[in-house]
Design an enzyme around this catalytic site. Structure first.
Site, PDB file in Angstrom:
ATOM      1  N   CYS A 263      76.737  20.036  56.845  1.00 34.06           N
ATOM      2  CA  CYS A 263      75.954  20.654  57.934  1.00 34.06           C
ATOM      3  C   CYS A 263      75.061  19.565  58.505  1.00 34.06           C
ATOM      4  CB  CYS A 263      75.141  21.835  57.413  1.00 34.06           C
ATOM      5  SG  CYS A 263      76.128  23.138  56.644  1.00 34.06           S
ATOM      6  N   ALA A 264      75.650  18.660  59.282  1.00 36.37           N
ATOM      7  CA  ALA A 264      75.056  17.344  59.489  1.00 36.37           C
ATOM      8  C   ALA A 264      74.129  17.203  60.690  1.00 36.37           C
ATOM      9  CB  ALA A 264      76.171  16.300  59.608  1.00 36.37           C
ATOM     10  N   GLY A 267      72.195  14.567  62.539  1.00 35.87           N
ATOM     11  CA  GLY A 267      72.821  13.375  61.982  1.00 35.87           C
ATOM     12  C   GLY A 267      71.909  12.438  61.224  1.00 35.87           C
ATOM     13  N   GLY A 268      70.676  12.839  60.934  1.00 39.70           N
ATOM     14  CA  GLY A 268      69.760  11.950  60.228  1.00 39.70           C
ATOM     15  C   GLY A 268      70.286  11.500  58.874  1.00 39.70           C
ATOM     16  N   LYS A 269      70.764  12.435  58.076  1.00 43.43           N
ATOM     17  CA  LYS A 269      71.254  12.089  56.739  1.00 43.43           C
ATOM     18  C   LYS A 269      72.581  11.344  56.817  1.00 43.43           C
ATOM     19  CE  LYS A 269      68.969  15.993  54.564  1.00 43.43           C
ATOM     20  NZ  LYS A 269      68.435  16.476  55.870  1.00 43.43           N
ATOM     21  N   ASP A 286      79.832  19.742  61.567  1.00 48.86           N
ATOM     22  CA  ASP A 286      78.951  20.827  61.993  1.00 48.86           C
ATOM     23  C   ASP A 286      79.744  21.792  62.853  1.00 48.86           C
ATOM     24  OD1 ASP A 286      76.524  22.395  62.432  1.00 48.86           O
ATOM     25  OD2 ASP A 286      75.494  20.578  61.798  1.00 48.86           O
ATOM     26  N   ASP A 313      83.476  24.798  60.438  1.00 51.04           N
ATOM     27  CA  ASP A 313      82.635  25.831  59.848  1.00 51.04           C
ATOM     28  C   ASP A 313      82.620  25.625  58.332  1.00 51.04           C
ATOM     29  OD1 ASP A 313      81.486  28.124  58.823  1.00 51.04           O
ATOM     30  OD2 ASP A 313      82.601  29.506  60.091  1.00 51.04           O
ATOM     31  N   ASP A 331      72.883  19.810  53.003  1.00 50.71           N
ATOM     32  CA  ASP A 331      71.587  20.218  53.549  1.00 50.71           C
ATOM     33  C   ASP A 331      71.860  21.485  54.347  1.00 50.71           C
ATOM     34  OD1 ASP A 331      68.672  19.380  54.023  1.00 50.71           O
ATOM     35  OD2 ASP A 331      69.377  19.824  56.033  1.00 50.71           O
ATOM     36  N   CYS A 384      65.021  22.344  53.894  1.00 55.59           N
ATOM     37  CA  CYS A 384      63.694  22.024  54.440  1.00 55.59           C
ATOM     38  C   CYS A 384      62.799  23.259  54.327  1.00 55.59           C
ATOM     39  CB  CYS A 384      63.795  21.541  55.889  1.00 55.59           C
ATOM     40  SG  CYS A 384      64.601  22.698  57.024  1.00 55.59           S
TER      41      CYS A 384
END
Length: 447
Positions: A263-264, A267-269, A286, A313, A331, A384
């Site tokens: 679930c990117a 795209g930070g990770k 995603d 999905d 995440d 988060c």
């Protein structure tokens, strides 16, 4: 002659539309600003603060307004209610706006819109608020009012962390947090020093991260995308907590391997994983093309050729990837209660019912995710949020899945208070980061 645009009227329209439609106010704000190119930088900054502040303190402002109505049970029309709330915010929290100006502008807006009778009503309420403010008679009657945190969320935190810590968390959510940027994780001390000097020359106040040497915290930085180095890929926006979750996956120093980020977006990770593992392959998934386009854009800007973004999905299993991944980053969609300082509306949109629904979604994704991990590979779960049901209890669920075992975090992270074996819950009041959770697992080998 074209009438000059009025920033208060624009904010009023945003708040009314937000209340009627449920659309995120941040999206409405951007749309309003985009359609009014003539707005100055000062007007845009005023709109942003007024809109965000009114929403952030909505519970408190609602109570103040209600306490100054002759009939507290009266149902106000959205336009009048929103105007009173935003004017009240100016009176109580915007020192640069004289009280009389906040009152007069509210009255002027209503008269301009042909609401003369309502203008008198609003004038009376706001002047009464001004008087009580001057006399020191406006005081919060509860923690919920003081922090504008819904009682349901406070009760959840009190149950999980105790009354004192729940209060500390709620108060920390009212503070303005700096924008965090992530330099290349391989940045040298000289390059980092040069970047700090460049940012400071543009007026930004720069502080180093709490735990990672390549994270910087910026205040008064303005539009991040306009800062020198952004378009060239010298840095990207990512909170330190999120970067720590990637470090926890143990990619640093490895020669290769396949990383899946399920679930990117944005795209930070995934981009940090690609930087930490230059000889490896990162596949970032995603749900929609709109989301994966953001990942691709960030990957291009950061010059990453080992990252591929794909629409998928995460609740649907990909049999061709079973047992193939060295690392799976999960995440997952969550209540977001750890990022209220950045997304103020979250606290009004999430309750126990929504959390229970999210837990079921998380389990559905994890039932697929662990099957992608090869023997000896790692699954890194993160959210988060600050909620044990989505965090510690979900870690227990992952540990119950076939062949999954807990794997200690300490060898992969700097010294951070709160590491408990394979899990870490970050709190804004303790760690100075977003509220964030991570848990590390390894797939057992059969030989």
């Amino acid at each position: 002659m074209t009438e000059q645009v009025n920033e208060r009227e624009l904010v009023l329209d945003i708040l009314v539309q937000h209340e009627k439609s449920g659309t995120f106010a941040e999206d409405l704000l951007h749309g309003s600003m985009d359609s009014h190119e003539e707005l100055t930088g000062t007007q845009r900054a005023f709109m942003k603060r007024l809109m965000e502040g009114t929403i952030e303190r909505k519970i408190e402002l609602d109570k103040v307004v209600q306490n100054h109505l002759k009939r507290p049970d009266v149902r106000l029309k959205p336009e009048i209610r929103c105007l009173l709330l935003m004017s009240c915010y100016q009176i109580l929290y915007m020192d640069a706006v004289p009280d009389f100006a906040a009152v007069n502008e509210a009255v002027r807006i209503l008269k301009k819109r042909g609401r003369k009778e309502q203008a008198g009503f609003v004038n009376g309420v706001l002047r009464a608020i001004c008087r009580d403010k001057e006399q020191g008679n406006i005081k919060a009657a509860s923690l919920s009012e003081e922090t504008s945190m819904p009682e349901e969320i406070l009760s959840l935190w009190e149950e999980q962390y105790g009354k004192d810590h729940a209060s500390a968390i709620a108060h920390s959510m009212m503070k303005v947090r700096p924008v965090c940027i992530r330099l290349n994780p391989h940045v040298t001390d000289v390059e980092k020093k040069d970047m700090i000097s460049t940012l400071e020359a543009k007026g930004a106040i720069v502080q180093e991260g709490h735990f990672l040497p390549y994270v910087l915290m910026l205040k008064k930085a303005g539009q991040i995308s306009s800062l020198p180095g952004f378009s060239e890929g010298a840095f990207t926006v990512q909170d330190e907590s999120s970067a720590l979750a990637v470090e926890a996956a143990g990619l640093r120093g490895r020669k290769g391997g396949l990383v899946l980020d399920l679930c990117a977006a944005p795209g930070g990770k995934a981009t940090l994983a690609a930087q930490l593992l230059p000889e490896g392959e990162v596949r970032a998934f995603d749900l929609t093309k709109k989301k994966t386009d953001r990942i691709r854009e960030n990957a291009r800007r950061l010059h990453l050729r080992n990252l591929t973004a794909l629409e998928h999905d995460a609740t649907v299993f990909l049999p061709e990837l079973e047992g193939k991944a060295d690392t799976v980053l999960c995440d997952l969609p969550c209540s977001g209660l750890g990022v209220i300082t950045r997304k103020r509306e979250i606290k009004y949109r999430v309750g126990k019912k929504e959390i229970e629904e999210l837990v079921q979604l998380q389990k559905k994704i994890l039932a697929n995710a662990y099957r992608y991990v090869k023997e000896g590979g790692v699954l890194l779960y993160s959210t988060c949020t600050i909620d044990r049901l989505e965090n510690e209890e979900m870690a227990d669920y992952i540990a119950s899945l076939p062949s999954m075992e807990r794997d200690d975090l300490a060898p992969y992270l700097p010294e951070i208070p709160g590491i408990a074996g394979n899990t870490l819950q970050l709190f804004p009041d303790i760690h100075g980061t977003d509220g964030f959770f991570m848990a590390r697992f390894r797939r057992k080998t059969t030989t």
